[in-house]
Enzyme design. Structure first.
Site, PDB file in Angstrom:
ATOM      1  N   TYR A 105      52.253  -8.862  82.795  1.00  0.00           N
ATOM      2  CA  TYR A 105      52.122 -10.007  83.702  1.00  0.00           C
ATOM      3  C   TYR A 105      50.647 -10.186  84.036  1.00  0.00           C
ATOM      4  O   TYR A 105      49.799  -9.945  83.191  1.00  0.00           O
ATOM      5  CB  TYR A 105      53.012  -9.831  84.939  1.00  0.00           C
ATOM      6  N   ARG A 169      51.577 -26.139  85.696  1.00  0.00           N
ATOM      7  CA  ARG A 169      50.596 -25.554  86.625  1.00  0.00           C
ATOM      8  C   ARG A 169      50.700 -24.038  86.523  1.00  0.00           C
ATOM      9  O   ARG A 169      51.208 -23.369  87.414  1.00  0.00           O
ATOM     10  CB  ARG A 169      50.865 -26.009  88.063  1.00  0.00           C
ATOM     11  N   LYS A 187      57.690 -12.716  84.228  1.00  0.00           N
ATOM     12  CA  LYS A 187      58.271 -12.549  85.565  1.00  0.00           C
ATOM     13  C   LYS A 187      59.614 -11.810  85.481  1.00  0.00           C
ATOM     14  O   LYS A 187      59.894 -10.914  86.292  1.00  0.00           O
ATOM     15  CB  LYS A 187      58.445 -13.928  86.215  1.00  0.00           C
ATOM     16  N   GLU A 258      59.495 -22.233  88.628  1.00  0.00           N
ATOM     17  CA  GLU A 258      58.228 -21.500  88.567  1.00  0.00           C
ATOM     18  C   GLU A 258      57.119 -22.357  87.963  1.00  0.00           C
ATOM     19  O   GLU A 258      57.284 -22.955  86.893  1.00  0.00           O
ATOM     20  CB  GLU A 258      58.413 -20.240  87.705  1.00  0.00           C
ATOM     21  N   ASP A 259      55.996 -22.441  88.665  1.00  0.00           N
ATOM     22  CA  ASP A 259      54.774 -23.052  88.141  1.00  0.00           C
ATOM     23  C   ASP A 259      54.948 -24.493  87.671  1.00  0.00           C
ATOM     24  O   ASP A 259      54.434 -24.889  86.618  1.00  0.00           O
ATOM     25  CB  ASP A 259      54.188 -22.191  87.017  1.00  0.00           C
ATOM     26  N   ASP A 282      56.769 -20.502  94.076  1.00  0.00           N
ATOM     27  CA  ASP A 282      55.445 -20.898  94.555  1.00  0.00           C
ATOM     28  C   ASP A 282      55.486 -21.452  95.967  1.00  0.00           C
ATOM     29  O   ASP A 282      54.484 -21.411  96.684  1.00  0.00           O
ATOM     30  CB  ASP A 282      54.841 -21.930  93.595  1.00  0.00           C
TER      31      ASP A 282
END
Length: 311
Positions: A105, A169, A187, A258-259, A282
């Site tokens: 990670y 992102r 993750k 996620e992201d 996030d």
């Protein structure tokens, strides 16, 4: 807590997911497979004669890992190990978590994502199933994609958690498009190692809805959809279609967004938080960490929360 052992390779009569071996025991034991079992599986003479224990397997894997000169090379080696011998991979991770966590990670996963299209063929055997890639052009076929995934997993291994991103992102790196798949994969590896989840029931997903980053659109080796990202209306229609199909197929599956870009992150959470078991890491994950830090600070300071000044 330790991860739930993988008792098979995730194979099917049509595809092989995490191992090339047709037999689950063989795929998990590798060089530790006893002589009698090798004979029963008709492997006599097809593999080296030495029979190892799991400690020896770990020693060899760690030796090879330490021979890699860069973190990206270590990332590629560990990815290949995970998709060929998942039990050995997690034994190695659990016994060397401090050293390996930064490789699987952050910070290494950031570079791995940037280079994902270039290293993808070397992360797993050909046609190994290690998640879902859902192009915008195939959203109408999402039910077929899910059916294909079902064929690749063993009976009883329906996913209990998914981490899903659109790569818009990624960390502090911006819009990486399909290359963002490294984040859900990484993750979920941490969740298995730290929380004991069953690795065979974790599903990383990338919504390949294009990218606005010219570098990838112009890269001849980029493996994602070569087009600009859709406008909001088309994005939500496509994303909701995918999430709806996933929830219908796996109603008990936990969905982690996620992201995503900030606007889309809040938008998806607002639309699904009361319809499916889901959260946005996030937004809510970060909020929980900050709140936990504040509660701890109040306890350490011995000053009532209402008397603190927040800057």
């Amino acid at each position: 807590m330790t991860p739930t052992p993988s008792t098979h390779s995730g194979t099917s009569s049509v595809r092989r997911s995490r191992s090339g071996s047709p037999d689950p025991l063989a795929s998990n034991a590798g060089t530790a497979l006893p002589y009698a079992t090798r004979t029963a599986l008709h492997l006599k003479g097809l593999v080296p004669s030495g029979v190892e224990n799991f400690v020896q397997q770990e020693q060899r894997a760690l030796e090879q890992l330490n021979m890699k000169s860069t973190c990206l090379e270590k990332y590629i080696f560990l990815s290949w190990l995970r998709t060929t011998n998942i039990n050995l991979f997690y034994r190695l991770v659990l016994h060397n978590l401090k050293e390996i966590a930064p490789v699987i990670y952050t910070p290494t996963v950031g570079q791995a994502c940037q280079e994902y299209s270039h290293i993808y063929p070397f992360l797993a055997p050909p046609n190994a199933v290690d998640g879902l890639y859902v192009p915008l052009t195939e959203v109408d076929n999402i039910d077929e994609i899910i059916a294909n995934y079902r064929e690749s997993i063993a009976e009883g291994d329906e996913p209990e958690i998914t981490v899903i991103t659109d790569g818009s992102r990624i960390l502090g790196l911006g819009d990486l498009g399909m290359n963002g798949m490294g984040i859900p994969v990484g993750k979920l590896q941490l969740y298995v190692a730290a929380a004991g989840l069953n690795p065979d029931r974790c599903l990383p997903i990338v919504l390949d809805f294009g990218t606005d980053t010219a570098k990838y659109l112009e890269d001849p080796l980029y493996l994602g959809l070569r087009q600009k990202r859709p406008e909001d209306g088309a994005f939500y229609a496509a994303a909701n279609r995918v999430v709806q199909a996933l929830h219908a197929a796996f109603p008990d599956m936990f969905i982690q967004f996620e992201d995503f870009s900030t606007d889309h992150a809040f938008g998806l959470l607002d639309q699904w938080r009361h319809k499916a078991l889901c959260f946005n890491d996030d937004i809510q994950g970060t909020g929980c960490v900050i709140l936990g830090g504040f509660i701890s600070a109040v306890e350490q300071a011995g000053i009532p929360a209402q008397d603190h000044r927040i800057l």
